[in-house]
Design a protein around this motif. Sequence first.
Motif, PDB file in Angstrom:
ATOM      1  N   MET A  14       1.031  -1.255   0.107  1.00 33.14           N
ATOM      2  CA  MET A  14      -0.025  -0.329  -0.159  1.00 33.14           C
ATOM      3  C   MET A  14       0.986   1.311   0.176  1.00 33.14           C
ATOM      4  SD  MET A  14      -3.472   1.029  -0.426  1.00 33.14           S
ATOM      5  CE  MET A  14      -3.832  -0.453   0.168  1.00 33.14           C
ATOM      6  N   ARG A  15       1.354   1.123   0.968  1.00 30.40           N
ATOM      7  CA  ARG A  15       2.876   2.435   0.521  1.00 30.40           C
ATOM      8  C   ARG A  15       3.393   2.458  -0.393  1.00 30.40           C
ATOM      9  NH1 ARG A  15       6.926   2.646   5.556  1.00 30.40           N
ATOM     10  NH2 ARG A  15       7.062   4.713   4.988  1.00 30.40           N
ATOM     11  N   SER A  16       3.429   1.593  -1.318  1.00 32.92           N
ATOM     12  CA  SER A  16       4.492   1.631  -2.457  1.00 32.92           C
ATOM     13  C   SER A  16       3.948   2.383  -3.407  1.00 32.92           C
ATOM     14  CB  SER A  16       4.849   0.241  -2.982  1.00 32.92           C
ATOM     15  OG  SER A  16       5.486  -0.708  -2.162  1.00 32.92           O
ATOM     16  N   MET A  17       2.505   1.888  -3.298  1.00 30.05           N
ATOM     17  CA  MET A  17       1.363   2.292  -4.226  1.00 30.05           C
ATOM     18  C   MET A  17       0.669   3.748  -3.760  1.00 30.05           C
ATOM     19  SD  MET A  17      -0.981  -0.542  -4.787  1.00 30.05           S
ATOM     20  CE  MET A  17      -2.224  -0.249  -3.123  1.00 30.05           C
ATOM     21  N   ARG A  18       1.074   3.994  -2.747  1.00 27.08           N
ATOM     22  CA  ARG A  18       0.321   5.485  -2.647  1.00 27.08           C
ATOM     23  C   ARG A  18       1.373   6.316  -2.019  1.00 27.08           C
ATOM     24  NH1 ARG A  18      -5.588   5.152  -1.367  1.00 27.08           N
ATOM     25  NH2 ARG A  18      -5.638   3.554  -2.203  1.00 27.08           N
ATOM     26  N   ARG A  19       2.274   7.433  -2.721  1.00 23.71           N
ATOM     27  CA  ARG A  19       3.259   8.111  -2.581  1.00 23.71           C
ATOM     28  C   ARG A  19       2.876   9.292  -3.073  1.00 23.71           C
ATOM     29  NH1 ARG A  19       7.470   5.968   0.827  1.00 23.71           N
ATOM     30  NH2 ARG A  19       8.351   7.667  -0.969  1.00 23.71           N
ATOM     31  N   GLY A  20       4.452  10.212  -3.091  1.00 21.53           N
ATOM     32  CA  GLY A  20       3.811  11.267  -3.424  1.00 21.53           C
ATOM     33  C   GLY A  20       3.830  11.585  -4.992  1.00 21.53           C
ATOM     34  N   ILE A  21       4.246  11.590  -5.854  1.00 21.84           N
ATOM     35  CA  ILE A  21       3.956  11.581  -6.811  1.00 21.84           C
ATOM     36  C   ILE A  21       3.929   9.946  -8.176  1.00 21.84           C
ATOM     37  CG2 ILE A  21       5.702  13.361  -7.009  1.00 21.84           C
ATOM     38  CD1 ILE A  21       8.250  11.915  -7.775  1.00 21.84           C
ATOM     39  N   LYS A  22       3.070  10.872  -9.091  1.00 17.14           N
ATOM     40  CA  LYS A  22       3.109   8.863  -9.674  1.00 17.14           C
ATOM     41  C   LYS A  22       3.928   8.138 -10.259  1.00 17.14           C
ATOM     42  CE  LYS A  22      -0.545   7.256 -11.533  1.00 17.14           C
ATOM     43  NZ  LYS A  22      -1.959   5.877 -10.826  1.00 17.14           N
ATOM     44  N   GLU A  23       5.043   9.245 -10.833  1.00 14.99           N
ATOM     45  CA  GLU A  23       6.098   8.308 -10.817  1.00 14.99           C
ATOM     46  C   GLU A  23       6.649   7.130  -9.999  1.00 14.99           C
ATOM     47  OE1 GLU A  23       5.904  11.827 -13.657  1.00 14.99           O
ATOM     48  OE2 GLU A  23       5.643  11.524 -11.456  1.00 14.99           O
ATOM     49  N   MET A  24       6.658   7.409  -8.971  1.00 17.27           N
ATOM     50  CA  MET A  24       7.307   6.297  -8.020  1.00 17.27           C
ATOM     51  C   MET A  24       5.790   5.245  -7.384  1.00 17.27           C
ATOM     52  SD  MET A  24      10.603   6.755  -7.707  1.00 17.27           S
ATOM     53  CE  MET A  24      10.312   5.803  -6.855  1.00 17.27           C
ATOM     54  N   LEU A  26       4.513   4.010  -9.456  1.00 15.03           N
ATOM     55  CA  LEU A  26       4.105   3.236 -10.833  1.00 15.03           C
ATOM     56  C   LEU A  26       4.781   2.016 -10.506  1.00 15.03           C
ATOM     57  CD1 LEU A  26       3.044   5.864 -13.912  1.00 15.03           C
ATOM     58  CD2 LEU A  26       1.701   3.595 -12.966  1.00 15.03           C
ATOM     59  N   ILE A  27       6.667   2.860 -10.793  1.00 18.65           N
ATOM     60  CA  ILE A  27       7.486   2.479 -10.046  1.00 18.65           C
ATOM     61  C   ILE A  27       8.079   0.897  -8.825  1.00 18.65           C
ATOM     62  CG2 ILE A  27      10.441   2.686  -9.347  1.00 18.65           C
ATOM     63  CD1 ILE A  27       9.595   5.345 -11.164  1.00 18.65           C
ATOM     64  N   LEU A  28       7.331   2.045  -7.529  1.00 19.80           N
ATOM     65  CA  LEU A  28       7.179   0.933  -6.022  1.00 19.80           C
ATOM     66  C   LEU A  28       6.331   0.305  -6.410  1.00 19.80           C
ATOM     67  CD1 LEU A  28       8.383   3.846  -4.333  1.00 19.80           C
ATOM     68  CD2 LEU A  28      10.195   2.147  -5.336  1.00 19.80           C
ATOM     69  N   SER A  29       4.834   0.306  -7.155  1.00 20.94           N
ATOM     70  CA  SER A  29       3.741  -0.527  -7.195  1.00 20.94           C
ATOM     71  C   SER A  29       4.464  -2.039  -8.195  1.00 20.94           C
ATOM     72  CB  SER A  29       2.587  -0.405  -7.806  1.00 20.94           C
ATOM     73  OG  SER A  29       2.503   0.146  -8.375  1.00 20.94           O
ATOM     74  N   ALA A  30       4.941  -1.383  -8.776  1.00 19.87           N
ATOM     75  CA  ALA A  30       5.400  -2.568 -10.142  1.00 19.87           C
ATOM     76  C   ALA A  30       6.556  -3.563  -9.285  1.00 19.87           C
ATOM     77  CB  ALA A  30       6.305  -2.326 -11.764  1.00 19.87           C
ATOM     78  N   PHE A  31       7.479  -3.014  -8.790  1.00 18.10           N
ATOM     79  CA  PHE A  31       8.302  -3.518  -7.595  1.00 18.10           C
ATOM     80  C   PHE A  31       7.742  -4.622  -6.812  1.00 18.10           C
ATOM     81  CE2 PHE A  31      11.174  -4.229  -3.927  1.00 18.10           C
ATOM     82  CZ  PHE A  31      11.979  -4.747  -4.850  1.00 18.10           C
ATOM     83  N   ALA A  32       7.057  -3.769  -5.822  1.00 16.86           N
ATOM     84  CA  ALA A  32       5.691  -4.207  -4.892  1.00 16.86           C
ATOM     85  C   ALA A  32       5.473  -5.535  -5.202  1.00 16.86           C
ATOM     86  CB  ALA A  32       4.857  -3.526  -3.841  1.00 16.86           C
ATOM     87  N   ASP A  33       4.541  -5.871  -6.487  1.00 19.94           N
ATOM     88  CA  ASP A  33       3.691  -6.588  -6.600  1.00 19.94           C
ATOM     89  C   ASP A  33       4.693  -7.863  -7.147  1.00 19.94           C
ATOM     90  OD1 ASP A  33       1.602  -5.245  -5.816  1.00 19.94           O
ATOM     91  OD2 ASP A  33       1.297  -4.985  -7.960  1.00 19.94           O
ATOM     92  N   ALA A  34       6.120  -7.541  -7.990  1.00 18.56           N
ATOM     93  CA  ALA A  34       6.795  -9.227  -8.746  1.00 18.56           C
ATOM     94  C   ALA A  34       7.589  -9.449  -7.541  1.00 18.56           C
ATOM     95  CB  ALA A  34       7.528  -8.373  -9.675  1.00 18.56           C
ATOM     96  N   ASN A  35       7.541  -8.509  -5.598  1.00 20.03           N
ATOM     97  CA  ASN A  35       8.554  -9.044  -5.180  1.00 20.03           C
ATOM     98  C   ASN A  35       8.251  -9.162  -3.265  1.00 20.03           C
ATOM     99  OD1 ASN A  35      11.554  -9.165  -7.183  1.00 20.03           O
ATOM    100  ND2 ASN A  35      10.634  -7.402  -7.410  1.00 20.03           N
ATOM    101  N   LEU A  36       7.468  -8.481  -3.062  1.00 16.51           N
ATOM    102  CA  LEU A  36       7.593  -8.156  -1.905  1.00 16.51           C
ATOM    103  C   LEU A  36       7.520  -9.610  -1.105  1.00 16.51           C
ATOM    104  CD1 LEU A  36       5.784  -4.910  -1.260  1.00 16.51           C
ATOM    105  CD2 LEU A  36       8.008  -5.591  -1.192  1.00 16.51           C
TER     106      LEU A  36
END
Length: 85
Positions: A14-24, A26-36
């Motif tokens: 959730m913290r990966s998807m709710r950042r301050g800027i949209k680019e982050m 996208l980047i962090l939610s893709a990583f989180a989904d694949a790796n956490l």
Amino acid sequence: MTEPRDTRVRRLRMRSMRRGIKEMDLILSAFADANLASMTADDLDLYDALLDENDQDLYQWVTGQVPTPARFGALLDEISQTFQN
């Protein structure tokens, strides 16, 4: 009390998807989904610490605009590779 692993993974996702800027988002939610789910407790600790960093700094590190702090170097390399795949 220790946070259960499944709760922690959901919180970090959730913290990966709710950042301050949209680019982050996208980047962090893709990583989180694949790796956490497969990360070790130590890896989750480091990722949790990374999420405490400022989005502007994170974006510059991920895109290579400024050098990444050594502590996060390998993790940010992995994040960059995950998003590019």
